[in-house]
Motif scaffolding. Structure first.
Motif, mmCIF file in Angstrom:
data_model
loop_
_atom_site.group_PDB
_atom_site.id
_atom_site.type_symbol
_atom_site.label_atom_id
_atom_site.label_comp_id
_atom_site.label_asym_id
_atom_site.label_seq_id
_atom_site.Cartn_x
_atom_site.Cartn_y
_atom_site.Cartn_z
ATOM 1 N N PRO A 22 0.816 -1.208 0.000
ATOM 2 C CA PRO A 22 0.000 0.000 0.000
ATOM 3 C C PRO A 22 0.846 1.253 0.000
ATOM 4 C CG PRO A 22 -0.709 -1.530 1.709
ATOM 5 C CD PRO A 22 0.547 -2.065 1.152
ATOM 6 N N THR A 24 1.215 5.379 0.681
ATOM 7 C CA THR A 24 0.833 5.944 1.975
ATOM 8 C C THR A 24 0.226 7.341 1.936
ATOM 9 O OG1 THR A 24 3.100 6.686 2.225
ATOM 10 C CG2 THR A 24 2.549 4.560 3.197
ATOM 11 N N GLN A 29 -5.617 6.068 7.197
ATOM 12 C CA GLN A 29 -7.008 5.621 7.088
ATOM 13 C C GLN A 29 -7.106 4.135 6.715
ATOM 14 O OE1 GLN A 29 -6.288 8.962 5.777
ATOM 15 N NE2 GLN A 29 -7.013 9.441 7.833
ATOM 16 N N LEU A 30 -5.964 3.485 6.472
ATOM 17 C CA LEU A 30 -5.988 2.082 6.069
ATOM 18 C C LEU A 30 -6.505 1.202 7.206
ATOM 19 C CD1 LEU A 30 -2.548 1.785 4.252
ATOM 20 C CD2 LEU A 30 -4.782 1.705 3.181
ATOM 21 N N SER A 31 -7.231 0.147 6.826
ATOM 22 C CA SER A 31 -7.686 -0.835 7.814
ATOM 23 C C SER A 31 -6.812 -2.078 7.687
ATOM 24 C CB SER A 31 -9.144 -1.204 7.547
ATOM 25 O OG SER A 31 -9.233 -1.917 6.323
ATOM 26 N N ARG A 33 -7.893 -4.925 6.781
ATOM 27 C CA ARG A 33 -8.303 -5.561 5.510
ATOM 28 C C ARG A 33 -7.523 -4.972 4.339
ATOM 29 N NH1 ARG A 33 -12.617 -4.959 8.675
ATOM 30 N NH2 ARG A 33 -13.871 -6.813 9.144
ATOM 31 N N ASP A 34 -7.310 -3.646 4.373
ATOM 32 C CA ASP A 34 -6.616 -2.966 3.268
ATOM 33 C C ASP A 34 -5.180 -3.448 3.102
ATOM 34 O OD1 ASP A 34 -8.841 -1.382 2.701
ATOM 35 O OD2 ASP A 34 -8.241 0.170 4.139
ATOM 36 N N ILE A 35 -4.556 -3.903 4.200
ATOM 37 C CA ILE A 35 -3.160 -4.343 4.072
ATOM 38 C C ILE A 35 -3.053 -5.859 3.919
ATOM 39 C CG2 ILE A 35 -2.188 -2.336 5.253
ATOM 40 C CD1 ILE A 35 -1.860 -4.034 7.766
ATOM 41 N N CYS A 42 -9.130 -10.022 11.085
ATOM 42 C CA CYS A 42 -9.653 -8.646 11.218
ATOM 43 C C CYS A 42 -10.705 -8.583 12.327
ATOM 44 C CB CYS A 42 -10.268 -8.175 9.899
ATOM 45 S SG CYS A 42 -9.048 -7.850 8.616
ATOM 46 N N ARG A 58 1.458 -1.322 9.321
ATOM 47 C CA ARG A 58 1.178 -0.941 7.920
ATOM 48 C C ARG A 58 2.368 -1.213 7.019
ATOM 49 N NH1 ARG A 58 -0.877 3.921 10.245
ATOM 50 N NH2 ARG A 58 0.961 5.046 9.505
#
Length: 462
Positions: A22, A24, A29-31, A33-35, A42, A58
């Motif tokens: 990801p 930056t 705001q990343l969750s 799930r996003d990573i 989760c 992250r």
């Protein structure tokens, strides 16, 4: 902040990896799930209150999920345990196997805490962990190992004991090796034990080194045990949390106890860890504070493991507001509600200061650290300020008001010393009794052997 492979060439060769990680612009705001963390984990994160990944999580988790070795450097209290626990649990879900991962920690308390994190995060997927540390019964640990846990959390010395002495135990199925607080592991002369362990575990594995501070010893260990690692660095070599307020108090050595009692009264109702240099001093300070009605409990390396865990649990639960400890409590312990850290004795090594004050202002909270500076400590303070790159402020306090407590403190010192001498005398007598009992036992065994030999001779004559 930087996140980089161990060389520019390696980064270029991993072109897909960089694209998948990801970027930056909206990192905060990343969750999870996003990573790339799977749904079951989760949900576990939400249950235990992990709202969003921290910076080290992250930066490192996407690389870990791609199967890369990791060198993680981040401030203490920044979420390093979940940064390695989540990828390991996700890999375990995809490829279930007993003795899947081994996590080495420098202290027994930290090992238990890491195991608790694995069990909390892995409860939904049935992950089981075992803790193997010194100071505990070997047989009950052998039974735990025979049940084939997925995650083994240990101190290196006790792991070596089991590898040498526990029948049927090996790490042949190991897929992940983690060295948490890697610099401390090597500072404590675990080096030869770690070298031995590295020789008997599979070469085909993932290895994670995590620490708040990195040293040249860790760089050597990295070369010996990691393959094409990604270095994830979210702090300078030595740094403290942004929301940590750092102070000093300067006074003559003879008033040290008086200033401590005043500070504990000022911070009444808040939780505090007071760090001292020796086990004896920890015990003395605990007795002193208790005689003045301040709820304090000691924690040091000479206590049995049960007593150490009991002291930690009382402090965590709020049953005791003040923990007086040696540096056994300075590494990795996650007690979110610590409001104040007091360096009663300034540490000789500046990086120990980083770890001590890291017990407060954790996970984005604020906290205070106060260092006591006498005429003998000025150079140590200057060295710490140079390392962390900032000057400490003077903690506000009226000298005359503080010294009004001196008479009460003098009496408390006298009572504490009497009680300390009494405890030491009992310990000495206990050790003498244990030695005498061992001697008597050996004598009775040798006498029994003589009688047995005599009986055999008599029988043969008959």
């Amino acid at each position: 902040m930087s996140s980089n492979s161990s060389s520019e060439g390696e980064r270029e060769s991993q072109s897909g990896s960089v694209d998948n990680k990801p970027q930056t612009a909206d990192a905060e705001q990343l969750s999870f799930r996003d990573i790339g963390v799977m749904e079951q984990l989760c949900e576990a994160c939400e249950k235990i209150g992990y709202k969003a990944p921290t910076e080290i999580q992250r930066e490192s988790i996407p690389w870990s999920l791609q199967g890369r070795d990791i060198i993680g450097l981040a401030q203490t209290g920044s979420g390093k345990t979940a940064a390695f626990a989540l990828p390991i649990l996700q890999a375990l879900w995809n490829n279930p196997s007993p003795l899947f991962a081994c996590v080495m920690a420098p202290t027994r308390e930290l090992a238990y805490q890491i195991s608790e994190t694995f069990e909390a995060l892995g409860a939904g997927i049935g992950a089981k962990s075992a803790v193997i540390v010194g100071g505990m019964d070997m047989i009950s640990q052998q039974i735990a190992l025979s049940k084939k846990p997925h995650i083994l959390v240990c101190t290196p010395g006790r792991l070596q004991d089991h590898l040498e002495n526990t029948k049927g135990f090996s790490l042949r199925t190991l897929k992940y090796l983690v060295m948490d607080e890697a610099d401390r592991l090597l500072d404590m002369d675990f080096g030869p034990k770690i070298d031995m362990i590295l020789k008997v575990i599979p070469r085909e594995r993932n290895t994670f080194l995590f620490s708040a501070t990195m040293t040249t010893k860790v760089a050597k260990l990295q070369r010996a045990s990691l393959t094409n690692p990604v270095k994830v660095e979210v702090s300078t070599k030595y740094s403290t949390a942004d929301k940590l307020l750092q102070y000093y108090m300067f006074f003559p050595f003879k008033h040290k106890d008086c200033y401590l009692v005043w500070l504990m009264n000022e911070m009444a109702g808040h939780s505090a860890i007071v760090f001292a240099r020796t086990c004896n001093e920890v015990l003395r300070i605990g007795l002193l504070l208790r005689s003045l009605g301040i709820e304090a409990i000691p924690l040091h390396g000479q206590l049995s493991m049960d007593k150490r865990l009991g002291a930690l649990n009382k402090f965590k639960s709020g049953a005791r507001k003040v923990l007086v400890a040696t540096d056994v409590a300075s590494r990795g312990l996650d007690i979110p509600t610590v409001d104040l850290v007091v360096n009663f004795d300034i540490p000789t090594f500046s990086k120990d200061y980083i770890h001590r004050v890291g017990r407060t202002a954790r996970a984005g909270r604020s906290g205070k650290a106060v260092s006591f500076v006498t005429q003998y400590d000025v150079e140590l303070l200057q060295r710490i300020e140079q390392v962390i790159g900032k000057k400490l402020d003077e903690f506000p306090g009226e000298k005359d008001a503080i010294l009004l407590l001196q008479e009460r403190v003098n009496e408390a010192q006298r009572l504490a010393m009497l009680e300390l001498k009494d405890i030491q005398a009992k310990q000495k007598n206990g050790k003498k009794r244990a030695r005498d009992e061992r001697g008597d036992k050996q004598m009775s065994l040798s006498e029994a052997k003589k009688i047995s030999r005599g009986n055999k001779k008599g029988g043969s004559r008959r």
